[in-house]
Design a protein around this motif. Structure first.
Motif, PDB file in Angstrom:
ATOM      1  N   ASP A 341       0.759  -1.462  -0.227  1.00  0.00           N
ATOM      2  CA  ASP A 341      -0.117  -0.052  -0.034  1.00  0.00           C
ATOM      3  C   ASP A 341       0.889   1.501  -0.212  1.00  0.00           C
ATOM      4  O   ASP A 341       1.917   1.524   0.438  1.00  0.00           O
ATOM      5  N   SER A 342       0.282   2.568  -0.598  1.00  0.00           N
ATOM      6  CA  SER A 342       1.556   2.838  -1.479  1.00  0.00           C
ATOM      7  C   SER A 342       0.399   4.494  -0.721  1.00  0.00           C
ATOM      8  O   SER A 342      -1.024   4.429  -0.845  1.00  0.00           O
ATOM      9  N   PRO A 343       0.582   5.952  -0.320  1.00  0.00           N
ATOM     10  CA  PRO A 343      -0.172   7.303  -1.022  1.00  0.00           C
ATOM     11  C   PRO A 343      -0.861   7.299  -2.622  1.00  0.00           C
ATOM     12  O   PRO A 343      -1.962   7.805  -2.937  1.00  0.00           O
ATOM     13  N   MET A 344      -0.273   6.289  -3.673  1.00  0.00           N
ATOM     14  CA  MET A 344      -0.650   6.108  -4.525  1.00  0.00           C
ATOM     15  C   MET A 344      -1.716   5.100  -4.796  1.00  0.00           C
ATOM     16  O   MET A 344      -2.320   4.897  -6.168  1.00  0.00           O
ATOM     17  N   GLY A 345      -1.940   4.413  -3.753  1.00  0.00           N
ATOM     18  CA  GLY A 345      -2.526   3.453  -4.276  1.00  0.00           C
ATOM     19  C   GLY A 345      -1.351   1.416  -3.755  1.00  0.00           C
ATOM     20  O   GLY A 345      -0.972   1.793  -3.361  1.00  0.00           O
ATOM     21  N   LYS A 346      -2.144   0.743  -5.105  1.00  0.00           N
ATOM     22  CA  LYS A 346      -1.725  -0.293  -4.482  1.00  0.00           C
ATOM     23  C   LYS A 346      -0.244  -0.705  -5.791  1.00  0.00           C
ATOM     24  O   LYS A 346      -0.683  -0.155  -7.063  1.00  0.00           O
ATOM     25  N   MET A 347       0.531  -1.771  -4.962  1.00  0.00           N
ATOM     26  CA  MET A 347       1.892  -1.257  -6.126  1.00  0.00           C
ATOM     27  C   MET A 347       2.566  -2.405  -6.006  1.00  0.00           C
ATOM     28  O   MET A 347       2.476  -3.078  -4.824  1.00  0.00           O
ATOM     29  N   VAL A 348       3.320  -2.283  -6.544  1.00  0.00           N
ATOM     30  CA  VAL A 348       5.052  -4.054  -6.316  1.00  0.00           C
ATOM     31  C   VAL A 348       5.740  -3.974  -7.286  1.00  0.00           C
ATOM     32  O   VAL A 348       6.199  -2.175  -7.292  1.00  0.00           O
ATOM     33  N   PHE A 349       7.341  -4.240  -6.147  1.00  0.00           N
ATOM     34  CA  PHE A 349       8.216  -4.066  -6.910  1.00  0.00           C
ATOM     35  C   PHE A 349       8.608  -4.694  -8.258  1.00  0.00           C
ATOM     36  O   PHE A 349       8.382  -6.008  -8.302  1.00  0.00           O
ATOM     37  N   THR A 418      -0.138  -6.969   2.029  1.00  0.00           N
ATOM     38  CA  THR A 418       1.013  -6.593   2.988  1.00  0.00           C
ATOM     39  C   THR A 418       1.303  -5.011   2.326  1.00  0.00           C
ATOM     40  O   THR A 418       1.143  -4.199   1.978  1.00  0.00           O
ATOM     41  N   THR A 419       1.492  -4.393   4.161  1.00  0.00           N
ATOM     42  CA  THR A 419       1.293  -3.546   4.231  1.00  0.00           C
ATOM     43  C   THR A 419       2.780  -2.772   4.881  1.00  0.00           C
ATOM     44  O   THR A 419       3.501  -3.137   5.777  1.00  0.00           O
ATOM     45  N   ALA A 420       3.798  -2.400   3.484  1.00  0.00           N
ATOM     46  CA  ALA A 420       5.011  -1.917   3.886  1.00  0.00           C
ATOM     47  C   ALA A 420       5.601  -0.639   4.379  1.00  0.00           C
ATOM     48  O   ALA A 420       4.715  -0.359   5.086  1.00  0.00           O
ATOM     49  N   PRO A 421       6.317  -1.213   5.679  1.00  0.00           N
ATOM     50  CA  PRO A 421       6.839   0.166   6.070  1.00  0.00           C
ATOM     51  C   PRO A 421       6.165   1.568   5.004  1.00  0.00           C
ATOM     52  O   PRO A 421       6.876   1.001   4.261  1.00  0.00           O
ATOM     53  N   LYS A 422       6.195   2.621   6.236  1.00  0.00           N
ATOM     54  CA  LYS A 422       6.257   3.549   5.172  1.00  0.00           C
ATOM     55  C   LYS A 422       7.347   4.183   4.738  1.00  0.00           C
ATOM     56  O   LYS A 422       6.724   5.360   3.922  1.00  0.00           O
ATOM     57  N   ALA A 423       8.582   3.729   5.077  1.00  0.00           N
ATOM     58  CA  ALA A 423       9.714   4.815   4.357  1.00  0.00           C
ATOM     59  C   ALA A 423       9.776   3.732   3.258  1.00  0.00           C
ATOM     60  O   ALA A 423       9.910   4.388   1.652  1.00  0.00           O
ATOM     61  N   VAL A 424       9.445   2.805   2.866  1.00  0.00           N
ATOM     62  CA  VAL A 424       9.632   1.793   1.442  1.00  0.00           C
ATOM     63  C   VAL A 424       8.404   2.608   0.800  1.00  0.00           C
ATOM     64  O   VAL A 424       8.077   2.470  -0.728  1.00  0.00           O
ATOM     65  N   ALA A 425       6.632   2.315   1.579  1.00  0.00           N
ATOM     66  CA  ALA A 425       5.865   3.008   0.124  1.00  0.00           C
ATOM     67  C   ALA A 425       5.838   4.690  -0.267  1.00  0.00           C
ATOM     68  O   ALA A 425       5.738   4.188  -1.346  1.00  0.00           O
ATOM     69  N   ALA A 426       6.856   5.219   0.835  1.00  0.00           N
ATOM     70  CA  ALA A 426       6.457   6.371   0.092  1.00  0.00           C
ATOM     71  C   ALA A 426       8.058   6.472  -0.530  1.00  0.00           C
ATOM     72  O   ALA A 426       7.559   7.158  -1.562  1.00  0.00           O
ATOM     73  N   SER A 427       9.002   6.017  -0.689  1.00  0.00           N
ATOM     74  CA  SER A 427      10.134   5.963  -1.811  1.00  0.00           C
ATOM     75  C   SER A 427       9.493   5.308  -2.543  1.00  0.00           C
ATOM     76  O   SER A 427       9.966   6.126  -3.716  1.00  0.00           O
TER      77      SER A 427
END
Length: 436
Positions: A341-349, A418-427
């Motif tokens: 989960d990120s501020p832009m919505g669902k994401m993957v790496f 999975t809710t990633a750490p905020k730093a991961v999602a923000a980055s």
């Protein structure tokens, strides 16, 4: 003399200030020695490598995406209901003598549940039977009289009037006999109604009247019986889900296990998830879908039928209805824990061909057996990071990918991304914005 004293006092103050400054510098120097020692020691890493050494890329687990047919489940909130629910009522008036059954017990059709005082109805039956005997005697007399006069009328030995009177008397006697016999049958029927029996097999409810109560046709409800094997499960399909389901069926993205029934049922296989999270052991079928929207719920009423041989399901229970058997063709799916989960919505790496992390916004359309179905953002052949977010979370970072099987990476017990750490999602979000 006065000038000498003042000069000596000034020299004393200067000496004290110098001493204070010197002591302060000495303390600062003493404190700086351990810091310098720690700094010197810190120039070597934990592994003993000298400062400036390049760390190897961290190992991460990745899956290579492939389009494949995936089973799709739909889940709704439902409530159980008896397949037949019947009111048990008294058909006659009388005093309720006894409740024969045990409340809440399972009974069979025809089993006696209540006993109403039969005394008055036994008397009515006896009276009707006596009247039937009199009527039968009169009928026999009329038959004998008609049989005696018939030959005489043929020989013109009696008048036609006498013959007609004998025939009419016989007909009236036969009609009277039938009437009284009907009264006897009615009396027998009323007497049988003093034993209130179960109209169907099922589970009984609470008795609404205690022993000794007066029951009348206007106030005759005694209890209820619910047939629970099989049992119905009623649920509602939202209008949005219904429209999307029809669209996916029309364009071939979704295939059902069977054909649509004449009453609207979609022939889904149905399983139930109980309130404690367990799956009910027996399965069933969806057998009804309304053709109009329920204005109260805003959805389409639907129903499933489930075998309930042990009576474990009781009417009124809330359950999760899982519609199974449908498949999505050539779908792209990623393990649930790969989605963040990120501020832009669902994401993957994603992992690029040169093994660098690339944040990829994705659009999801439900999940299947521990995997999120991706409708936009990923293609077959691409690699996606599954495990290793702690070691590798910076966009553009070089990693050492280790391929794992997609099915093995799926975690069916997970019900949310999975809710990633905020730093991961923000980055990742910042990198994705820059890419756009």
């Amino acid at each position: 003399m006065r000038k000498t004293v003042i000069r000596n006092q000034k020299n004393s103050r200067d000496a004290s200030a110098f001493s204070f400054k010197f002591n302060k510098l000495a303390v600062m120097f003493a404190l700086a020695i351990p810091v310098l020692g720690l700094t010197a020691c810190g120039k070597q890493g934990a592994s003993g490598a000298p400062a400036g050494a390049v760390m190897p890329p961290p190992e991460v687990n990745v899956v290579t995406l492939q389009g494949r047919d995936l089973p799709i489940d739909f889940e709704f909130v439902g409530q159980t209901a008896g397949i037949r629910e019947t009111e048990v009522r008294a058909r006659i008036s009388g005093i309720l003598e006894q409740r024969v059954y045990e409340e809440g017990a399972r009974v069979k059709a025809g089993q006696v549940l209540f006993q109403i005082d039969p005394g008055s109805y036994q008397t009515q039956l006896a009276s009707a039977e006596a009247a039937l005997g009199v009527s039968e005697a009169k009928l026999n007399q009329a038959k004998r009289e008609f049989a005696r006069l018939s030959p005489l009328a043929a020989e013109k030995a009696i008048s036609q009037r006498e013959y007609d009177d004998a025939k009419s008397a016989l007909e009236m006697a036969e009609a009277s006999y039938k009437q009284v016999r009907a009264q006897v049958n009615e009396a027998k029927l009323n007497l049988s109604y003093t034993k209130v029996v179960a109209p169907i097999s099922g589970v009984t409810g609470v008795a609404s009247k205690p022993n000794g109560s007066l029951v009348t046709p206007a106030d005759s409800l005694l209890t209820t019986i619910v047939q629970t094997d099989p049992i119905y499960v009623n649920f509602s399909v939202s209008e949005a889900d219904y429209l999307k389901l029809n669209a996916d069926l029309a364009n071939g993205k979704l295939h059902l296990p069977g054909k649509r029934a004449s009453n609207g049922g979609l022939d889904f296989n149905v399983k139930l998830k109980m309130a404690n999270g367990e799956i009910f052991p027996t399965a069933g079928k969806m057998n009804f879908l309304s053709e109009k929207v329920n204005t109260t719920t805003g959805g389409f009423d639907a129903r499933a039928q489930i075998a309930n041989p042990d009576g474990a399901l009781r009417p009124g229970q809330f359950v999760r209805v899982m519609l199974q058997g449908a498949t999505r063709q050539a779908a792209i799916a990623v393990p649930q824990r790969a989605v963040i989960d990120s501020p832009m919505g669902k994401m993957v790496f994603g992992v690029s061909p040169d093994n660098k992390l690339v944040p990829r916004p994705v659009q999801l359309d439900g999940w299947s057996r521990g995997e999120w179905i991706v409708t936009n953002g990923l293609q077959a052949g691409e690699r996606v990071l599954v495990d290793g977010f702690i070691k590798a979370h910076d966009p553009g970072m070089t990693v050492k990918p280790v391929a794992i099987d997609a099915k093995a990476a799926a975690n069916p017990s997970s019900a949310a991304p999975t809710t990633a750490p905020k730093a991961v999602a923000a980055s990742a979000s910042a990198s994705a914005k820059a890419a756009h």
